[in-house]
Design an enzyme around this catalytic site. Structure first.
Site, short mmCIF file in Angstrom:
data_model
loop_
_atom_site.label_atom_id
_atom_site.label_comp_id
_atom_site.label_asym_id
_atom_site.label_seq_id
_atom_site.Cartn_x
_atom_site.Cartn_y
_atom_site.Cartn_z
N ARG A 160 -0.90 3.52 20.74
CA ARG A 160 -0.53 4.52 19.72
C ARG A 160 0.96 4.92 19.79
NH1 ARG A 160 1.18 6.39 16.46
NH2 ARG A 160 1.31 8.51 15.73
N ARG A 216 -4.16 -3.45 -6.85
CA ARG A 216 -3.42 -3.96 -5.70
C ARG A 216 -2.59 -5.17 -6.14
NH1 ARG A 216 -3.72 -0.07 -2.85
NH2 ARG A 216 -4.29 -0.04 -0.64
N CYS A 261 -6.68 -3.01 4.91
CA CYS A 261 -6.46 -1.57 4.69
C CYS A 261 -7.34 -1.00 3.59
CB CYS A 261 -4.99 -1.24 4.42
SG CYS A 261 -4.71 0.53 4.19
N CYS A 310 0.84 -1.20 0.00
CA CYS A 310 0.00 0.00 0.00
C CYS A 310 0.88 1.26 0.00
CB CYS A 310 -0.91 -0.07 1.22
SG CYS A 310 -1.88 1.39 1.57
N HIS A 311 0.26 2.40 -0.26
CA HIS A 311 1.02 3.65 -0.34
C HIS A 311 1.76 4.01 0.94
CE1 HIS A 311 0.11 5.13 -4.33
NE2 HIS A 311 -1.03 4.47 -4.19
N THR A 312 1.19 3.65 2.08
CA THR A 312 1.84 4.01 3.34
C THR A 312 3.18 3.29 3.49
OG1 THR A 312 -0.39 4.16 4.19
CG2 THR A 312 1.37 4.40 5.78
N CYS A 314 -10.22 1.93 26.04
CA CYS A 314 -9.81 3.33 26.09
C CYS A 314 -11.00 4.24 25.80
CB CYS A 314 -8.65 3.59 25.12
SG CYS A 314 -9.11 3.61 23.37
N HIS A 374 1.31 -3.70 6.08
CA HIS A 374 0.19 -3.58 7.02
C HIS A 374 -1.12 -4.08 6.45
CE1 HIS A 374 0.03 -0.01 4.51
NE2 HIS A 374 -1.26 0.06 4.80
N GLU A 375 -1.06 -4.81 5.32
CA GLU A 375 -2.29 -5.29 4.68
C GLU A 375 -2.16 -6.80 4.54
OE1 GLU A 375 -4.56 -2.51 1.45
OE2 GLU A 375 -3.15 -3.91 0.57
N CYS A 406 -12.20 3.86 22.25
CA CYS A 406 -12.97 2.64 21.99
C CYS A 406 -14.35 2.72 22.62
CB CYS A 406 -12.23 1.42 22.53
SG CYS A 406 -10.90 0.87 21.44
N CYS A 434 -8.67 3.81 18.28
CA CYS A 434 -8.14 3.32 19.56
C CYS A 434 -6.73 3.87 19.80
CB CYS A 434 -8.08 1.79 19.52
SG CYS A 434 -7.32 1.06 20.98
N CYS A 486 -9.09 -1.90 21.59
CA CYS A 486 -8.84 -2.47 22.91
C CYS A 486 -10.12 -2.62 23.73
CB CYS A 486 -7.83 -1.61 23.68
SG CYS A 486 -8.51 -0.05 24.30
N1 APR Z 1 -7.02 14.14 -10.33
C1 APR Z 1 -7.68 12.96 -10.46
N2 APR Z 1 -7.11 11.75 -10.25
C2 APR Z 1 -5.83 11.71 -9.90
C3 APR Z 1 -5.06 12.90 -9.72
C4 APR Z 1 -5.71 14.15 -9.95
N3 APR Z 1 -5.09 15.31 -9.82
N4 APR Z 1 -3.81 12.54 -9.35
C5 APR Z 1 -3.79 11.19 -9.29
N5 APR Z 1 -5.01 10.68 -9.62
C6 APR Z 1 -5.43 9.28 -9.66
C7 APR Z 1 -4.42 8.30 -10.25
O1 APR Z 1 -4.49 8.27 -11.66
C8 APR Z 1 -4.86 6.98 -9.60
O2 APR Z 1 -5.79 6.27 -10.40
O3 APR Z 1 -5.60 8.82 -8.33
C9 APR Z 1 -5.52 7.40 -8.32
C10 APR Z 1 -4.79 6.97 -7.05
O4 APR Z 1 -4.82 5.59 -6.99
P1 APR Z 1 -3.68 4.72 -6.31
O5 APR Z 1 -2.36 5.35 -6.54
O6 APR Z 1 -3.87 3.31 -6.73
O7 APR Z 1 -3.99 4.91 -4.73
P2 APR Z 1 -4.82 4.09 -3.64
O8 APR Z 1 -4.11 2.87 -3.24
O9 APR Z 1 -6.24 3.97 -4.06
O10 APR Z 1 -4.72 5.12 -2.40
C11 APR Z 1 -5.23 6.42 -2.52
O11 APR Z 1 -5.29 6.73 -0.17
O12 APR Z 1 -4.20 5.32 1.28
C12 APR Z 1 -4.23 6.59 0.75
O13 APR Z 1 -2.08 7.53 0.81
C13 APR Z 1 -2.94 6.79 0.01
O14 APR Z 1 -3.24 8.90 -0.77
C14 APR Z 1 -3.37 7.56 -1.16
C15 APR Z 1 -4.85 7.28 -1.38
ZN ZN Z 2 -8.99 1.40 22.54
#
Ligand code: APR
Ligand code: ZN
Length: 376
Positions: free
Chosen positions: A116, A371, A175, A46-48, A101, A68-69, A104, A112, A98
């Site tokens: 943290r 994904r 996630c 994932c992006h994080t 807290c 984390h997924e 929760c 929660c 938990c």
């Molecule tokens: N306008 C419209 N769409 C956009 C733009 C924009 N300016 N910039 C990027 N996108 C689109 C991309 O083309 C892509 O399809 O946003 C989409 C983002 O998708 P992913 O990169 O697959 O991200 P995703 O896993 O869905 O997560 C999205 O959530 O978890 C958070 O930090 C993560 O910020 C991220 C968001």
């Molecule tokens: Zn809690």
């Protein structure tokens, strides 16, 4: 028998920022009181994870085991653990629950706070790590560290799920899918017949669309600069697709307002850009439109709009993990998936082996994957 003993296994270790992960043999200590050791079967990327690997995370975790997924099977439990036992199928939860807290106990939040501080520092609740490699201690990540064949998590960061559900799919409920789906259902509380727009059609945005559809929205507009997302968005329930690049001379909020007779009832930002957060808020209908921020912006970024936007009745909200109280909700989401009420398989665009995990990051950065699921 591995109970009570350290386990040696494979893990993808992030030694330092901005470097690819490296596959290592790591030692995973047995779980202490209130902890659970599990065998990770599969994990999403994932992006994080990428964000932390890129070094934007200020807390200085390196070296660290990200991820984390995930989905896995309990190997052994520490003293006092009662909610799971060896052999149970489980999903690690970076937002714990938990039940004790202040957070929760409040029905108003899922955040929660019990562990943290230690979770943020990359250690278990007792302040120590269960991972070592080449004589060095490795940090945990988000209380989960699913990029290791075995990991240790706090009991409150884990839920037991139906054993018949495939972990190489349901790991994604740890996630992205849950986050988007819950944002529509729990945070925005989308109403039947409403008009919705969703910025960013990755896994999170597609899951928002699925939630809007479930709630009975009559119009769901997908907004993405990648024209390839139009088809997949319609498969998840979008009724319309707008590419901001098609109207370079018009702000996207104006395009959406014209398309919806004055704006949307609900909008969602699933990108993590403060510009699109503003556009999503300003695309809301005067008097009642609600905009929910889901995307995580780069650190230091700030949102802005004219206060008049709020004075005239638009509402700005945000959500983490879709507002789900994690341990009680994720098993139910797995059940919904098993009953065919919730799409999960459709989010898996790539399946990789653990030694190919860096490819999952490349695919994500190139915007080619919805994904990737990595199997051990
Ligand atoms: N306008 C419209 N769409 C956009 C733009 C924009 N300016 N910039 C990027 N996108 C689109 C991309 O083309 C892509 O399809 O946003 C989409 C983002 O998708 P992913 O990169 O697959 O991200 P995703 O896993 O869905 O997560 C999205 O959530 O978890 C958070 O930090 C993560 O910020 C991220 C968001
Ligand atoms: Zn809690």
């Amino acid at each position: 028998d591995t109970v009570g003993k350290p386990i040696e296994c494979r893990a993808a270790v992030a030694w330092e920022a901005k470097k690819p992960l490296s596959l290592e043999t790591v030692t995973v200590d047995p779980p202490k009181a209130g902890e659970v050791r599990l065998k990770v079967v599969a994990t999403g990327v994932c992006h994080t994870d990428a964000y932390t690997l890129d070094g934007f995370d200020p807390e200085g975790l390196f070296p660290v085991i990200l991820g984390h997924e995930g989905g896995g099977i309990v190997e052994s439990v520490g003293d006092g653990v009662t909610s799971v036992c060896p052999g149970d199928h489980v999903i690690p939860l970076y937002v714990p629950q938990c039940y004790e807290c202040k957070f929760c106990k409040s029905p108003k939040t899922n955040l929660c706070q019990k562990i943290r501080l230690t979770q943020g520092k990359g250690v278990m609740p007792d302040g120590t790590s269960r991972f070592t490699c080449k004589g060095k201690q490795l940090s945990h990540f988000m209380g989960t560290s699913t990029f290791s064949e075995y990991t240790v998590v706090a009991e409150i960061s884990l839920c037991k799920v139906a054993p018949e559900a495939p972990l190489d799919k349901t790991c994604l409920l740890g996630c992205g899918i849950s986050t988007g789906y819950g944002a529509a259902l729990n945070t925005a509380k989308v109403e039947p017949g409403s008009v919705c727009a969703v910025w960013g059609l990755g896994a999170v945005g597609l899951a928002v669309i699925m939630g809007c559809k479930k709630a009975g929205a009559s119009k769901i507009i997908g907004v993405d600069i990648n024209p390839d997302k139009a088809i997949i968005a319609s498969e998840f329930g979008a009724t319309d697709f707008v590419n901001p690049k098609d109207t370079p001379d018009k702000p996207i909020q104006q395009v959406i307002i014209e398309l919806t007779d004055g704006g949307c009832d609900f909008t969602f930002e699933c990108i993590g850009s403060v510009a699109t957060m503003r556009a999503a808020l300003e695309s809301c209908h005067k008097g009642w439109g609600v905009s929910t921020i889901i995307g995580v912006a780069a650190s230091g970024q700030e949102i802005s709009t004219k206060p008049f936007q709020l004075v005239t009745g638009r509402v700005w909200k945000g959500t983490a993990f879709g507002g789900w109280k994690s341990r009680e909700s994720v098993p139910k989401l797995v059940d919904s998936y098993m009953k065919g009420e919730l799409k999960v398989n459709e989010f898996v665009s790539h399946t990789l082996k653990i030694d190919e995990i860096n490819k999952a990051f490349d695919l994500m950065h190139a915007g080619e994957s919805i994904r990737s699921v990595v199997n051990f």
